[in-house]
Design an enzyme around this catalytic site. Structure first.
Site: not given
Lengths: 371, 313
Positions: A136, A263, A300
């Site tokens: 990620c 994030h 995400h």
């Protein structure tokens, strides 16, 4: 080390970069019913999907190629005349195609797992295309490598891409660790339920810091670290090392950071750890930044997430407005002392920190300022 | 004048510019069932077979990784991860058994090359979800659903806290990883980088590989290089760009190609070929040796490896 951002193109569930930022400012969310896999079997009912009306097969290749072509055109770059290298960050590559093959579809050449073919075809003349699969934070890691390539004069420009398309195997993992399907991503909320995936692609053009062409932003530095701590749980110590690395490489003080594009995955583990790291590095260093996050609106986007954050950061700098944390109602207790905007907020940021953390403790923190 | 094997050092805002030369301070090959490769390579290179045989010996397959690494911690570790851990363990010269790190070393980075490490797990997860639903998958398989699992597991196992990269660029991945590692050293992001190449050869990996590179059989294997700069005390051959200098020998496409002679480690091939080149130089082969990987689809990469300055040969 510093580089200039001369183009930045996105594709998220909210649309291109303009639409994504407008949606963020308006507090919109791109959440919808899960379109990839069986919601009941996966225990995941929602996703933040790109719906381009086309087949899901090799969608990531298609989206990243589209962004790459647009970014090179917008950046006024002719790769046939300059040494341009492309780096593609991704978490899940084309693993969706592996899943299709495993459940009855055709085998395909292993070279289609990565993005060399797709990006070479979209941008003729590139010296090479390298795919980096760093979960990620992949987009942040390729950003760091791009800065190094330019600093060391190994390239005249770097096309930095990030992409991910939802996979069933990752959805199964997300559904496996929650009792009930997550209804929405709510970064930094006390009642957050967990993460949901978003389809996303991004491409940015970076040139050396002494390039005189008009730039969207100055990428001051990217710090990297690996937790070496736990397979899936983040470590505050590892995250703070990446933050401090970025500041040290930039030669900046923590107090200069006045905006964070976090994030913020809305998970039990990430959000408290990220808050603690922000407190230890920035607040303890005299900063009082606004902290925003996009995943409540975009899901995400994994390999694209860091470059989505970068695009949001450069727009915050130029438009002097910061979007709210979509999905945030009541900040988590660990967020005490941090300022999370819940509505679009006027703010003239000077130095923006953009965070990206990935599975396996791979951390990338980028500092961005106006050109 | 700058040596062909050096490159400009980092232009840090607070530092000075100095050339950084990258050296292979240690290496290992962990190629199960590669005994024939040693003899073949010795005959081709006219070097001592004993050095090659010793380097290529004792490479246990993934299901016997515990003989190198100890039994604890290997549950749910995929074959590519096990082979990578074995290669690193051997490159670091550790005795058999698990060696827990003292802490996190913030100046050692990890760069891993490989393309097929987790495709069997992903395929298995998809089949399980379709047949039995998502509740039937184990959360312990979660790290394996992410393609960077090999790189992050190496960092976790050995306590390595600088940058951590997983390069998945196909046939060029091995030398792409080496070049990324050189970049990390030259940019001052690490003092030492472990570069690992690792591929499995399970059924799913083999079928995808066969669909793209039918000329070569896929082979499971791993290799590890310990890269430092010449500023760090020690010895080892020097690594640099392929800049048109004539190479004495060539390993990889266009030269002695293990893919054609023995089997294809695909994304690991560049690292395997470089470790073989280091072994040959160590066995007395004159340098420099050109090391190549890649194919018509993914492109080609090449680097030059030369004996350490002052090695006295």
């Amino acid at each position: 080390m510093p580089a200039r951002l001369t183009a930045s193109e996105l594709r998220t569930c909210l649309g291109d970069g303009d639409r994504t930022f407008a949606g963020l400012l308006a507090g919109a969310s791109g959440i919808g019913p899960l379109r990839h896999g069986d919601p009941t079997a996966l225990n995941v009912a929602h996703g933040y999907h790109i719906d381009d009306g086309a087949d899901r097969a090799f969608a990531a290749s298609r989206w990243v190629a589209d962004c790459a072509a647009r970014a090179v055109a917008a950046g006024g770059l002719d790769p046939r005349r300059r040494r341009v290298i492309a780096l593609v960050g991704t978490g899940l590559r084309e693993l969706a195609a592996v899943e299709a093959y495993a459940t009855g579809g055709d085998a395909f050449g292993a070279h289609r797992l990565h993005f060399g073919d797709a990006v070479h075809a979209a941008v003729p003349g590139l010296r090479e295309v390298v795919t980096v699969s760093n979960a990620c934070s992949a987009g942040g890691h390729v950003l760091a490598l791009a800065e190094d390539l330019l600093m060391l004069a190994d390239a005249d420009a770097v096309l930095v891409c990030g992409v991910d398309a939802t996979t069933e195997s990752m959805l199964a993992m997300i559904g496996r660790v929650v009792d009930h399907p997550t209804e929405a991503v709510r970064p930094f909320d006390a009642d957050r339920q967990g993460v949901l995936l978003g389809d996303g692609a991004a491409a940015a053009v970076l040139v050396p810091d002494d390039d005189t062409r008009p730039a969207l932003a100055r990428v001051v530095a990217t710090g990297l670290s690996c937790d070496a701590h736990h397979e899936t749980a983040p470590s505050v110590a590892g995250i703070t090392r990446a933050m401090r690395d970025a500041l040290a490489r930039a030669g900046r003080e923590p107090a200069e950071v006045d905006l964070v594009v976090a994030h913020g995955t809305g998970t039990a583990l990430n959000d408290p750890a990220e808050c603690e790291a922000l407190r230890q590095v920035l607040v303890a260093g005299g900063a009082d930044p606004l902290v925003t996050a996009v995943k409540g609106a975009t899901g995400h986007t994994s390999g694209a997430a860091a470059l989505v954050n970068l695009d949001v950061a450069r727009r915050c700098l130029s438009q002097r407005r910061v979007p709210p944390v979509v999905g945030l109602r009541q900040p988590l207790p660990e967020g005490t002392g941090l300022r999370f905007p819940t509505v679009a907020t006027g703010h003239t940021a000077r130095l923006v920190q953009s965070d990206a953390f990935g599975f396996g403790g791979v951390n990338a923190v980028t500092l961005v300022e106006a050109p | 004048m700058t040596s062909p094997l050096t490159a400009p050092g980092p232009t840090r805002s607070t530092g000075t510019t100095a050339p950084v030369t990258v050296r292979v301070a240690g290496w290992s090959l962990h190629l199960p069932e590669a005994d024939g490769l040693a003899a073949d390579l010795a005959a081709w290179s006219d070097t001592s077979a004993s050095r090659l045989t010793a380097t290529l010996a004792d490479a246990v397959p993934a299901d016997r990784a515990h003989q190198v690494l100890g039994r604890k911690g290997l549950l749910y570790k995929e074959p590519a991860t096990r082979l990578a851990l074995c290669a690193v363990h051997r490159a670091l010269g550790l005795p058999p058994g698990r060696h827990l790190p003292d802490g996190v070393d913030p100046r050692t980075a990890v760069v891993v090359a490989g393309n097929l490490g987790n495709v069997a797990t992903v395929a298995d997860l998809a089949r399980t979800v379709h047949a039995e639903g998502g509740r039937a998958v184990s959360p312990l398989a979660a790290p394996n659903a992410s393609s960077n699992v090999v790189a992050s597991t190496v960092a976790l196992w050995f306590g390595l806290g600088a940058a951590n990269l997983m390069v998945c660029s196909g046939a060029t991945a091995g030398l792409d990883a080496v070049r990324a590692a050189m970049l990390l050293l030259r940019a001052g992001r690490a003092d030492r980088v472990l570069v690992v190449g690792a591929e499995p050869a399970d059924e799913v990996a083999t079928e995808l590989h066969q669909a793209g590179r039918p000329a070569f059989p896929l082979r499971a294997g791993a290799a590890c290089l310990v890269l430092t700069t010449t500023a760090v005390p020690g010895t080892g051959p020097v690594l640099g760009p392929s800049d048109g200098r004539a190479a004495y020998r060539r390993i990889g496409p266009g030269g002695f190609d293990p893919a054609a002679r023995w089997g294809d480690c695909y994304g690991a091939a560049g690292v395997v070929n470089l470790a073989l080149a280091a072994t040959l130089l160590d066995a007395g082969l004159p340098g420099p040796v050109a090391v190549a990987c890649g194919d018509d689809t993914d492109g080609r990469r090449e680097l030059l490896l030369d004996a350490a300055p002052g090695a006295g040969r």
